[in-house]
Design a protein around this motif. Structure first.
Motif, PDB file in Angstrom:
ATOM      1  N   ARG A 168       0.803  -1.234   0.000  1.00 53.94           N
ATOM      2  CA  ARG A 168       0.000   0.000   0.000  1.00 53.94           C
ATOM      3  C   ARG A 168       0.834   1.282   0.000  1.00 53.94           C
ATOM      4  N   PHE A 169       1.789   1.412   0.923  1.00 56.39           N
ATOM      5  CA  PHE A 169       2.547   2.658   1.010  1.00 56.39           C
ATOM      6  C   PHE A 169       3.551   2.793  -0.133  1.00 56.39           C
ATOM      7  N   ALA A 170       4.055   1.682  -0.625  1.00 56.25           N
ATOM      8  CA  ALA A 170       4.913   1.722  -1.813  1.00 56.25           C
ATOM      9  C   ALA A 170       4.082   2.136  -3.029  1.00 56.25           C
ATOM     10  N   PHE A 171       2.825   1.691  -3.081  1.00 54.38           N
ATOM     11  CA  PHE A 171       1.923   2.105  -4.161  1.00 54.38           C
ATOM     12  C   PHE A 171       1.743   3.625  -4.124  1.00 54.38           C
ATOM     13  N   TYR A 172       1.544   4.178  -2.931  1.00 57.41           N
ATOM     14  CA  TYR A 172       1.408   5.628  -2.801  1.00 57.41           C
ATOM     15  C   TYR A 172       2.668   6.334  -3.316  1.00 57.41           C
ATOM     16  N   ASP A 173       3.841   5.808  -2.939  1.00 56.69           N
ATOM     17  CA  ASP A 173       5.092   6.417  -3.395  1.00 56.69           C
ATOM     18  C   ASP A 173       5.191   6.387  -4.917  1.00 56.69           C
ATOM     19  N   GLU A 174       4.820   5.265  -5.520  1.00 59.21           N
ATOM     20  CA  GLU A 174       4.839   5.148  -6.984  1.00 59.21           C
ATOM     21  C   GLU A 174       3.818   6.085  -7.618  1.00 59.21           C
ATOM     22  N   ALA A 175       2.650   6.197  -6.998  1.00 58.28           N
ATOM     23  CA  ALA A 175       1.600   7.066  -7.529  1.00 58.28           C
ATOM     24  C   ALA A 175       2.047   8.525  -7.569  1.00 58.28           C
ATOM     25  N   LYS A 176       2.874   8.915  -6.613  1.00 52.06           N
ATOM     26  CA  LYS A 176       3.365  10.296  -6.578  1.00 52.06           C
ATOM     27  C   LYS A 176       4.243  10.621  -7.787  1.00 52.06           C
ATOM     28  N   THR A 177       4.761   9.597  -8.459  1.00 53.92           N
ATOM     29  CA  THR A 177       5.617   9.815  -9.628  1.00 53.92           C
ATOM     30  C   THR A 177       4.895   9.494 -10.932  1.00 53.92           C
ATOM     31  N   ALA A 178       3.622   9.190 -10.855  1.00 53.93           N
ATOM     32  CA  ALA A 178       2.856   8.855 -12.061  1.00 53.93           C
ATOM     33  C   ALA A 178       2.669  10.093 -12.930  1.00 53.93           C
ATOM     34  N   TYR A 179       2.507   9.861 -14.218  1.00 55.86           N
ATOM     35  CA  TYR A 179       2.245  10.949 -15.151  1.00 55.86           C
ATOM     36  C   TYR A 179       0.861  11.538 -14.890  1.00 55.86           C
ATOM     37  N   ALA A 180      -0.099  10.645 -14.622  1.00 57.48           N
ATOM     38  CA  ALA A 180      -1.476  11.099 -14.405  1.00 57.48           C
ATOM     39  C   ALA A 180      -2.202  10.156 -13.456  1.00 57.48           C
ATOM     40  N   ILE A 181      -3.203  10.707 -12.785  1.00 55.73           N
ATOM     41  CA  ILE A 181      -4.083   9.933 -11.907  1.00 55.73           C
ATOM     42  C   ILE A 181      -5.512  10.228 -12.338  1.00 55.73           C
ATOM     43  N   ILE A 182      -6.258   9.174 -12.581  1.00 54.39           N
ATOM     44  CA  ILE A 182      -7.676   9.298 -12.899  1.00 54.39           C
ATOM     45  C   ILE A 182      -8.444   8.958 -11.631  1.00 54.39           C
TER      46      ILE A 182
END
Length: 146
Positions: free
Chosen positions: A112-126
């Protein structure tokens, strides 16, 4: 309007998908995901009236998954001790099998928290209105070959 493009893909979302390059990542989040705080450095697109499966299905019609990584699709792992069931993951795998010959093998899990870290570097979030728990999915874009 365009022919052959799923109507659920808004002009804004199509633009973002087209701008993304090989290995860029896209998060399709459930309604509980902190999209705005995670997406401070990403483009956040609101699709509150839709669920993740319908968005995922539409995106995979136009979005190739990365063939250079083992898991170009990643799900947020259930936290130890949570008794949450995740039948939506089976729905995701069914959708993915329609568009990628590798099938379920492309799907991995991220803590979960690693997912959050990866999400912070995503190009976009829907940000969707999906009510299923642990329904977040991260896609890594591949190369368009045709």
């Amino acid at each position: 309007m365009l022919k052959g493009i799923p109507k659920i893909l808004s002009p804004e979302l199509l633009k973002v998908l087209a701008e993304m390059g090989h290995s860029d990542r896209l998060v399709i989040s459930d309604g509980n995901f902190p999209a705005e705080s995670m997406g401070k450095d990403a483009i956040v697109i609101r699709c509150d009236g839709h669920g993740v499966p319908e968005i995922l299905d539409a995106i995979l019609q136009v979005f190739p998954l990365d063939s250079y990584v083992e898991h170009p699709v990643n799900l947020m792992e259930v936290m130890p001790g949570d008794t949450v069931e995740t039948p939506i993951w089976d729905t995701y795998k069914e959708i993915i099998r329609k568009y990628d010959d590798r099938g379920d093998a492309v799907v991995g899990n991220i803590e979960r928290f690693a997912f959050y870290d990866e999400a912070k570097t995503a190009y976009a979030i829907i940000a969707t209105g999906e009510s299923a728990l642990y329904a977040n999915v991260m896609l890594q874009k591949g190369v368009v070959t045709d």
